[in-house]
Design a protein around this motif. Structure first.
Motif, short mmCIF file in Angstrom:
data_model
loop_
_atom_site.label_atom_id
_atom_site.label_comp_id
_atom_site.label_asym_id
_atom_site.label_seq_id
_atom_site.Cartn_x
_atom_site.Cartn_y
_atom_site.Cartn_z
N SER A 94 21.55 108.55 -11.90
CA SER A 94 20.53 108.39 -11.09
C SER A 94 20.61 107.18 -9.69
O SER A 94 21.17 106.21 -9.99
CB SER A 94 19.19 108.03 -11.84
N THR A 95 20.20 107.66 -8.69
CA THR A 95 20.11 106.61 -7.63
C THR A 95 18.60 106.16 -7.30
O THR A 95 18.21 105.62 -6.39
CB THR A 95 20.45 107.15 -6.25
N GLY A 96 17.52 106.75 -8.31
CA GLY A 96 16.23 106.44 -8.04
C GLY A 96 15.34 107.50 -7.38
O GLY A 96 16.05 108.36 -6.88
N ALA A 97 14.27 107.22 -6.99
CA ALA A 97 13.32 106.52 -7.44
C ALA A 97 12.24 107.37 -7.94
O ALA A 97 12.41 108.32 -8.29
CB ALA A 97 12.90 105.73 -6.19
N GLY A 98 11.05 106.58 -8.05
CA GLY A 98 9.82 107.33 -8.25
C GLY A 98 9.62 108.24 -9.53
O GLY A 98 9.88 107.79 -10.44
N LYS A 124 23.81 108.96 -22.10
CA LYS A 124 24.32 107.76 -21.24
C LYS A 124 23.71 107.77 -20.02
O LYS A 124 23.59 108.79 -19.35
CB LYS A 124 25.85 107.74 -21.21
N ILE A 125 23.28 106.64 -19.75
CA ILE A 125 22.35 106.41 -18.40
C ILE A 125 23.14 105.58 -17.32
O ILE A 125 23.53 104.48 -17.79
CB ILE A 125 21.02 105.88 -18.79
N ILE A 126 23.23 106.16 -16.40
CA ILE A 126 24.06 105.38 -15.22
C ILE A 126 23.15 105.26 -14.05
O ILE A 126 22.71 106.43 -13.48
CB ILE A 126 25.35 106.03 -14.85
N TYR A 127 22.92 104.20 -13.62
CA TYR A 127 21.98 103.91 -12.41
C TYR A 127 22.66 103.36 -11.30
O TYR A 127 23.27 102.10 -11.64
CB TYR A 127 20.59 103.34 -12.92
N VAL A 128 22.34 103.62 -10.29
CA VAL A 128 23.01 103.08 -8.86
C VAL A 128 21.86 102.75 -7.92
O VAL A 128 21.03 103.47 -7.58
CB VAL A 128 23.87 103.96 -8.19
#
Length: 152
Positions: free
Chosen positions: A85-89, A104-108
């Motif tokens: 994910s790159t976000g948001a809301g 597995k969660i990868i956040y940018v």
């Protein structure tokens, strides 16, 4: 391996699309908010749509509940191994349920966040398996984050 690419629309979606070359060898799909911009994705990719989660919207609680149910259903139906994910809301419920279900969660963190963290970033940082920042200046907010430069 199956990958879920999830973001809100606008700049977050533009950033997320930059990740496609890194996942194109896997089965992947998008989850984003319904908008004119995101409607174009369905011509080329599998896409699921969430309701836009705007802070000023008077239907915020209703939209949040809708997105919680949609997110859970998408995760059960698609069973991705990884969520990027790159976000948001509107993406927070999907990331949280994904973590609860062992994904597995990868956040940018957003490229737009140079001097302060985003609300979604602060929340997801607490449980993300990998967390990336696009500006070294965010290291003071996210000490365990990885800096690999920008998606641009």
């Amino acid at each position: 391996m199956k990958v879920c690419l999830v973001s809100s629309t606008g700049g977050h979606l533009i950033e997320l699309k930059k990740i496609i070359p890194a996942v194109k060898q896997y089965e992947f799909f998008f989850v984003t908010e319904q908008s004119e911009m995101s409607n174009e994705l369905k011509d080329e990719f599998k896409v699921y749509y969430l309701v836009q989660q705007e802070r000023k919207n008077i239907h915020i609680a209703k939209n949040l509940l809708i997105n919680i149910f949609k997110s859970f259903n998408i995760l059960i139906k698609e069973a991705p191994d990884v969520i990027i994910s790159t976000g948001a809301g509107a993406v927070f419920p999907l990331c949280l349920f994904g973590k609860i279900l062992g994904k597995k969660i990868i956040y940018v963190e957003s490229f737009a966040k140079v001097n302060s963290p985003s609300l979604t970033g602060k929340l997801v940082y607490k449980f993300a398996d990998e967390f990336y920042i696009q500006w070294e200046s965010l290291k003071s907010f996210y000490p365990k984050a990885k800096y690999r430069g920008s998606l641009y």
